[in-house]
Scaffold this motif. Structure first.
Motif, PDB file in Angstrom:
ATOM      1  N   SER A   1       0.792  -1.230   0.000  1.00 56.71           N
ATOM      2  CA  SER A   1       0.000   0.000   0.000  1.00 56.71           C
ATOM      3  C   SER A   1       0.823   1.278   0.000  1.00 56.71           C
ATOM      4  N   GLY A   2       2.084   1.210   0.434  1.00 63.79           N
ATOM      5  CA  GLY A   2       2.876   2.432   0.508  1.00 63.79           C
ATOM      6  C   GLY A   2       2.193   3.454   1.398  1.00 63.79           C
ATOM      7  N   ALA A   3       2.280   4.717   1.007  1.00 57.55           N
ATOM      8  CA  ALA A   3       1.646   5.777   1.785  1.00 57.55           C
ATOM      9  C   ALA A   3       0.149   5.865   1.530  1.00 57.55           C
ATOM     10  N   GLY A   4      -0.343   5.098   0.560  1.00 54.69           N
ATOM     11  CA  GLY A   4      -1.779   5.038   0.323  1.00 54.69           C
ATOM     12  C   GLY A   4      -2.282   5.914  -0.803  1.00 54.69           C
TER      13      GLY A   4
ATOM     14  N   ASN B   1      -1.974  -3.710   3.540  1.00 52.66           N
ATOM     15  CA  ASN B   1      -0.721  -4.319   3.982  1.00 52.66           C
ATOM     16  C   ASN B   1       0.464  -3.488   3.491  1.00 52.66           C
ATOM     17  N   GLU B   2       1.343  -3.121   4.425  1.00 46.02           N
ATOM     18  CA  GLU B   2       2.579  -2.420   4.096  1.00 46.02           C
ATOM     19  C   GLU B   2       3.654  -2.784   5.115  1.00 46.02           C
TER      20      GLU B   2
ATOM     21  N   ASP C   1       3.001   5.479   9.893  1.00 43.09           N
ATOM     22  CA  ASP C   1       2.324   6.636  10.494  1.00 43.09           C
ATOM     23  C   ASP C   1       1.562   7.433   9.440  1.00 43.09           C
ATOM     24  N   THR C   2       2.183   7.615   8.277  1.00 42.07           N
ATOM     25  CA  THR C   2       1.528   8.374   7.204  1.00 42.07           C
ATOM     26  C   THR C   2       0.265   7.669   6.746  1.00 42.07           C
ATOM     27  N   TYR C   3       0.354   6.352   6.548  1.00 39.25           N
ATOM     28  CA  TYR C   3      -0.832   5.622   6.088  1.00 39.25           C
ATOM     29  C   TYR C   3      -1.951   5.716   7.119  1.00 39.25           C
ATOM     30  N   ARG C   4      -1.626   5.442   8.363  1.00 36.09           N
ATOM     31  CA  ARG C   4      -2.666   5.429   9.398  1.00 36.09           C
ATOM     32  C   ARG C   4      -3.298   6.802   9.578  1.00 36.09           C
ATOM     33  N   TYR C   5      -2.514   7.856   9.484  1.00 33.45           N
ATOM     34  CA  TYR C   5      -3.037   9.202   9.662  1.00 33.45           C
ATOM     35  C   TYR C   5      -4.051   9.546   8.573  1.00 33.45           C
ATOM     36  N   ASN C   6      -3.809   9.079   7.355  1.00 36.03           N
ATOM     37  CA  ASN C   6      -4.649   9.440   6.219  1.00 36.03           C
ATOM     38  C   ASN C   6      -5.725   8.402   5.884  1.00 36.03           C
ATOM     39  N   HIS C   7      -5.668   7.243   6.525  1.00 33.05           N
ATOM     40  CA  HIS C   7      -6.649   6.178   6.265  1.00 33.05           C
ATOM     41  C   HIS C   7      -7.105   5.596   7.601  1.00 33.05           C
ATOM     42  N   LYS C   8      -7.784   6.422   8.360  1.00 31.72           N
ATOM     43  CA  LYS C   8      -8.115   6.067   9.745  1.00 31.72           C
ATOM     44  C   LYS C   8      -9.105   4.907   9.855  1.00 31.72           C
TER      45      LYS C   8
ATOM     46  N   PHE D   1      -7.775  -1.003   8.436  1.00 22.91           N
ATOM     47  CA  PHE D   1      -6.850  -1.756   9.272  1.00 22.91           C
ATOM     48  C   PHE D   1      -5.570  -1.997   8.481  1.00 22.91           C
ATOM     49  N   LEU D   2      -4.432  -1.577   9.038  1.00 20.29           N
ATOM     50  CA  LEU D   2      -3.140  -1.742   8.376  1.00 20.29           C
ATOM     51  C   LEU D   2      -2.391  -2.911   8.997  1.00 20.29           C
ATOM     52  N   ASP D   3      -2.161  -3.954   8.208  1.00 16.46           N
ATOM     53  CA  ASP D   3      -1.360  -5.103   8.628  1.00 16.46           C
ATOM     54  C   ASP D   3       0.085  -4.818   8.229  1.00 16.46           C
ATOM     55  N   THR D   4       0.988  -4.810   9.213  1.00 23.08           N
ATOM     56  CA  THR D   4       2.361  -4.375   8.957  1.00 23.08           C
ATOM     57  C   THR D   4       3.341  -5.534   8.784  1.00 23.08           C
TER      58      THR D   4
END
Length: 287
Positions: free
Chosen positions: A8-11, A28-29, A36-43, A46-49
């Protein structure tokens, strides 16, 4: 319509789909510098790391209509020595295929750099397309330039789209409507104030006023960077924005570059700088 995002990168790709009404419920990233960038912009996503190699398909939501994402492109690019499928990053295509095969959504969209179509990668790319088809999809692909679709940047990417065969749908790239007018650097960034020089090559100015990240990378230019012209005029789209701030194109108001000899250019004056982080974001059509 619920979909998931891989690599996903930064989204950025995710944002495009969200703007068209899709709901990305899982992404997934593996690169921790992006989390942090992904989560801030895609609240709401769910981001699987974890590494995609370590994720079983049954750990991914099943009630989805599509899968989007671009497996790492470095192994297919000229700058990445074009190791293709022989590079561990190139092999990550198979994890995309594995999850697609297991989840069987209505559609998928994958993207990659033009180098994947090179003669050197011809056989590997044909195999990848065949594997997508073997997963049960009608597959087509095309090399597109974002500047044809309202983005102020020449950015060529191979887009691969597949619909599940039982749906009886084949995507037709000929139906894509190109923009009537090319979006220029003037359209994208002319209103921004003059940016600040970064404090050092690795340190940012955190308080730059109204526009966050309104600063540019400083430091030397590599011989590869100086091997060609890096300045576009105000009435043109930008060159491709790359991942590294060090490789950012030169601001269009800078003194021109002049060719000295084959694969060697110089600046004609002292008035030049790289594009700022904010300018690069605008050029990529981030708000």
């Amino acid at each position: 319509m619920n979909i998931i995002s891989l690599f996903s990168g930064a989204g950025g790709l995710d944002l495009g789909f969200e703007n068209q009404g899709f709901n990305i419920i899982w992404a997934n990233e593996y690169d921790k510098s992006i989390w942090d960038t992904y989560r801030y912009n895609h609240k709401d996503t769910f981001l699987d790391t974890r590494s995609i190699c370590d994720i079983n398909s049954d750990e991914i939501p099943s009630q989805i209509r599509g899968i989007i994402g671009g497996p790492p492109c470095q192994s297919w690019s000229v700058a990445g020595c074009m190791r293709g499928i022989d590079d561990p990053r190139g092999k990550l295509f198979y994890d995309y295929l594995r999850i697609l095969q297991d989840k069987q959504p209505y559609f998928f969209v994958a993207e990659n750099v033009p180098g994947i179509l090179s003669r050197r990668n011809h056989d590997a790319f044909k195999k990848i397309i065949r594997e997508f088809e073997n997963c049960g999809y009608n597959v087509c692909f095309s090399l597109l330039n974002t500047s044809d679709y309202g983005v102020p940047q020449d950015r060529k990417r191979v887009i691969i789209i597949g619909y599940r065969k039982d749906l009886g749908i084949v995507f037709d790239f000929n139906n894509l409507r190109k923009s009537r007018n090319t979006c220029s650097l003037y359209d994208a960034i002319y209103d921004l104030p003059e940016p600040l020089a970064a404090l050092s090559k690795n340190k940012s100015n955190y308080d730059t006023g109204e526009f966050l990240n309104n600063e540019y990378f400083i430091g030397d230019f590599s011989s590869i960077f100086m091997s060609r012209n890096r300045i576009r005029n105000w009435d043109q789209p930008s060159f491709t924005i790359q991942a590294s701030g060090r490789q950012a194109p030169i601001f269009p108001g800078s003194d021109p570059m002049i060719k000295i000899e084959k694969d060697k250019w110089e600046f004609s004056g002292d008035n030049y700088r790289r594009l700022s982080v904010r300018e690069c974001a605008r050029i990529q059509t981030f708000s």
